[in-house]
Design a protein around this motif. Structure first.
Motif, short mmCIF file in Angstrom:
data_model
loop_
_atom_site.label_atom_id
_atom_site.label_comp_id
_atom_site.label_asym_id
_atom_site.label_seq_id
_atom_site.Cartn_x
_atom_site.Cartn_y
_atom_site.Cartn_z
N ASP B 348 -10.83 -1.29 -23.13
CA ASP B 348 -10.97 -1.86 -24.48
C ASP B 348 -9.63 -2.34 -25.03
O ASP B 348 -9.35 -2.18 -26.22
N GLU B 349 -8.81 -2.91 -24.18
CA GLU B 349 -7.50 -3.45 -24.57
C GLU B 349 -6.52 -2.38 -25.03
O GLU B 349 -5.51 -2.68 -25.65
N LEU B 350 -6.79 -1.13 -24.70
CA LEU B 350 -5.84 -0.07 -25.08
C LEU B 350 -4.68 -0.04 -24.10
O LEU B 350 -3.57 0.35 -24.45
N TYR B 374 0.43 1.57 -23.32
CA TYR B 374 -0.81 2.24 -23.67
C TYR B 374 -0.83 2.61 -25.14
O TYR B 374 0.08 3.26 -25.65
N LYS B 375 -1.88 2.15 -25.84
CA LYS B 375 -2.02 2.49 -27.26
C LYS B 375 -2.82 3.78 -27.37
O LYS B 375 -4.02 3.79 -27.18
N TYR B 376 -2.10 4.83 -27.67
CA TYR B 376 -2.75 6.13 -27.76
C TYR B 376 -3.59 6.21 -29.03
O TYR B 376 -4.67 6.78 -29.04
N ASP B 378 -3.86 4.07 -33.27
CA ASP B 378 -3.40 2.91 -34.04
C ASP B 378 -1.90 3.00 -34.31
O ASP B 378 -1.23 1.99 -34.44
N GLY B 414 4.06 3.29 -35.28
CA GLY B 414 4.03 2.24 -36.30
C GLY B 414 3.43 2.77 -37.59
O GLY B 414 2.55 3.61 -37.58
#
Lengths: 266, 415
Positions: B348-350, B374-376, B378, B414
């Motif tokens: 899912d684009e993570l 890798y987006k853990y 948000d 972020g």
């Protein structure tokens, strides 16, 4: 006697049959009406959008953006402008689509941290819209003439009477092999869509989660898409919706891609 | 100490601002650790990066104008063990009438069509950041400039004036070694090149005339300034001092959709104003360069592009004689470079996997950038990556960095 009874039944049945044909609409016409009600409400619109993406493992992510839409012709060309607010790594990023129903859409992205304008190849309309379970096509609409539609027996979704329409792509299409749409008989919004894939297996389900009246326009203010094949679900909620604000076509150019119009994007 | 005080004061000021007005603040905190892979690298430190960075973004706007600030505070443990800060961006934007846009102040500037190939983009780059795994946004160094854009039905005209020349940021030998004309060196050989004097005539002027023709965007470019790298040498008190020679660039580009993807073509003529005859061995010769690129999505969530660039040095015969006489490296008259980028999004684009390769068959060198991001959540993301250089000769563009192979890990929060 038997014969006259049969004639009587036939006579009684005939007006009913005629009535059905008269008010019963052609499936393609219903799909067209639905497409216009759903994707082309008013002439333009602005909305704050919150997107909640839940992965198959239950992890939730949220994206917030502002979306501007301008219809150039009813059922035809449209322009979309998206300004991202959250998450932080994509905040202030802008994204623009020129939708061309009978051609290839054009898409651009602007990354402010590097001052970069980049066109994006828009060949695959089935690719995910910003990481969600909605595809680009789900967001901007698939033209009704691309599928062959047939009307199935009416049904209900909750307390709403719906048309049930089966759509089969005219040309082989990887988005779905068959789709069932449940369309509100009163306002023509799709309340539920079922997408079937290979071996006629149900792969995705679209649900209208909330329908409200905004500026006299019946609007779907929440919708979801669940992927049954891969798992995961996305909920999109719209708020601060405004219609017919008088958006100018010049907003949908590189100039405003780089300089978000503060009049509309606060 | 002065830097530290400035850090504190700026921090306090920033904290005071949102109280005073409803200014929005966001940004990120990032830590980056990287180490070299080649023991023989003559650099002063084995760490290519060991830093903590806080970026704050501040934004405010009224009816007539808007303001944007992006400021970085860095603790640099790999190099100076010191605090540092930089105003990455600090500009105001306003509009005069309906056709004229201004962006004034410290800003990041980009134009042109190439993917990491810059022909008509003569805005400052930061290769010290680019080679050690910092985010893509750090490839561009800010310039203090005034950007004016005029829009009409015919197209748009952009004019960027940078009153004080802003050079590229190149490796200095401390973390990244480089070729100094003799060999690949570490610390101790670096001279800060002499920058052009702060006179009006030494300001940089960059222009672009752009027009949309159907779905294609076509542009003409002009640049008057200096080579962004210290390509020339002058002799002062019998020692050689590197300088930025005068440069004009004339170019053009076209970009648009084709065959289900995007195609771009760009070319430029580099007019080396201090060596128009190509006979000065201390100055670069003029050259002509062009590239063509194509990108498309080849499978779901897989995007691939390819570029081919070629450049031809003018008066190569003279150059060859001069270089041979000095027993120095002779580049080919016509050089070729091919590049390719692969981006695969998963889960899912993570998870984003990215690979970028530069390869020059004529220079016999190459550079590979690989990363997994890798987006853990948000807020939190984790990235690992590698920068690998290779080359037959020490003197070529990437060959000179061949001892700088490094890997890194990066955490970003972020807010």
């Amino acid at each position: 006697m038997l014969n006259s009874k049969l004639i009587l039944i036939l006579l009684l049945a005939l007006p009913m049959a005629i009535a059905t044909t008269a008010t019963g609409e052609d499936a393609a016409a219903i799909m067209e009406k639905s497409h216009l009600a759903y994707y082309y409400a008013a002439d333009d619109g602005i909305s704050e959008v919150t997107m909640r993406i839940t992965s198959k493992r239950g992890k939730e992510r949220t994206k917030e953006f502002v979306m501007l839409r301008l219809d150039e012709e009813e059922g035809g060309k449209q322009k979309y402008y998206t300004y991202f607010r959250k998450p932080s790594d994509i905040s202030r990023l802008t994204f623009m689509v020129h939708k061309i129903p009978d051609g290839n859409d054009q898409r651009w992205i602007y990354v402010p941290s590097v001052d970069l304008v980049k066109p994006i190849s828009a060949d695959d309309k089935n690719s995910s819209f910003v990481g969600s379970h909605f595809s680009y096509e789900d967001v901007s609409g698939r033209h009704w003439s691309e599928d062959k539609h047939s009307l199935l027996p009416d049904s209900t979704i909750g307390d709403r009477a719906v048309f049930v329409i089966e759509s089969i792509p005219v040309e082989k299409y990887k988005g779905f092999s068959r789709k069932l749409s449940y369309i509100d008989k009163e306002n023509y919004l799709p309340l539920r869509e079922e997408y079937y894939g290979k071996k006629d297996k149900l792969v995705r389900v679209f649900t209208a989660e909330k329908v409200e009246e905004i500026d006299g326009v019946t609007t779907m203010t929440a919708r979801s898409m669940e992927n049954l094949k891969k798992g995961g679900k996305t909920l999109i909620e719209f708020s601060s919706i405004e219609y017919n604000v008088g958006l100018d076509a010049s907003l949908f150019t590189e100039r405003f891609l780089k300089n978000p119009p503060r009049k509309y994007i606060k | 100490m002065r830097v530290f005080r400035a850090f504190i004061i700026t921090g306090l000021l920033l904290m005071a601002v949102p109280v005073a007005a409803e200014v929005s603040i966001d940004g990120f905190l990032q830590t980056l650790y990287g180490g070299r892979l080649d023991e023989s690298n003559p650099t002063a430190t084995e760490q290519t990066a060991s830093e903590a960075r806080l970026q704050l973004r501040v934004e405010d706007y009224g009816d007539a104008a808007e303001f944007f600030g992006r400021i970085d505070f860095v603790y640099d443990g790999a190099d100076s063990s010191d605090y540092d800060w930089e105003l990455r961006e600090g500009y105001l934007k306003f509009r005069l009438g309906s056709r004229l846009d201004f962006k004034v102040g410290r800003q990041i500037l980009t134009w042109g069509t190439g993917d990491l190939i810059f022909i008509n983009d003569e805005f400052a780059k930061d290769y010290r950041s680019f080679f050690v795994g910092r985010d893509d946004q750090y490839l561009k160094a800010p310039q203090n400039a005034i950007r004016t854009e005029f829009y009409s039905g015919l197209g748009s005209l952009s004019l960027v004036w940078t009153p004080r020349f802003e050079p590229n940021r190149l490796p200095t030998g401390r973390r990244l070694s480089y070729f100094n004309g003799q060999s690949i060196v570490g610390e101790g050989y670096y001279f800060d090149p002499t920058t052009p004097a702060p006179k009006f005539e030494n300001g940089e002027v960059a222009m672009r005339l752009s027009r949309q023709v159907g779905s294609y965007n076509s542009s003409l470019y002009f640049y008057k300034g200096f080579y962004k790298n210290p390509m020339g040498v002058v002799i002062i008190d019998s020692s050689m001092v590197p300088i930025y020679p005068k440069l004009n660039v004339y170019g053009a580009s076209v970009r648009g959709p084709m065959a289900g993807g995007i195609v771009w073509v760009e070319g430029g003529y580099y007019d080396s104003r201090q060596d128009r005859d190509g006979d000065d061995p201390m100055m670069p010769n003029s050259s002509v360069t062009g590239m063509i690129g194509f990108e498309r999505q080849v499978a779901s969530n897989l995007t691939v592009n390819g570029q081919w660039q070629t450049d031809k040095m003018l008066d190569h015969d003279t150059y060859e004689k001069q270089q041979t006489a000095m027993n120095a490296f002779v580049r080919d008259e016509t050089r070729h470079m091919i590049t390719s980028r692969l981006t695969k999004l998963l889960n899912d684009e993570l998870l984003a996997l990215s690979l970028f390769v530069f390869y020059s068959p004529t220079d016999e060198d190459g550079y590979l950038r690989a990363s997994a991001d890798y987006k853990y959540s948000d807020e939190l993301s984790l990235a690992v990556g590698a920068n690998i250089f290779d080359g037959t000769y020490d003197a070529t563009e990437f060959g000179q960095f061949q001892k700088n192979d490094n890997v890194y890990v990066k955490f970003t929060y972020g807010f």
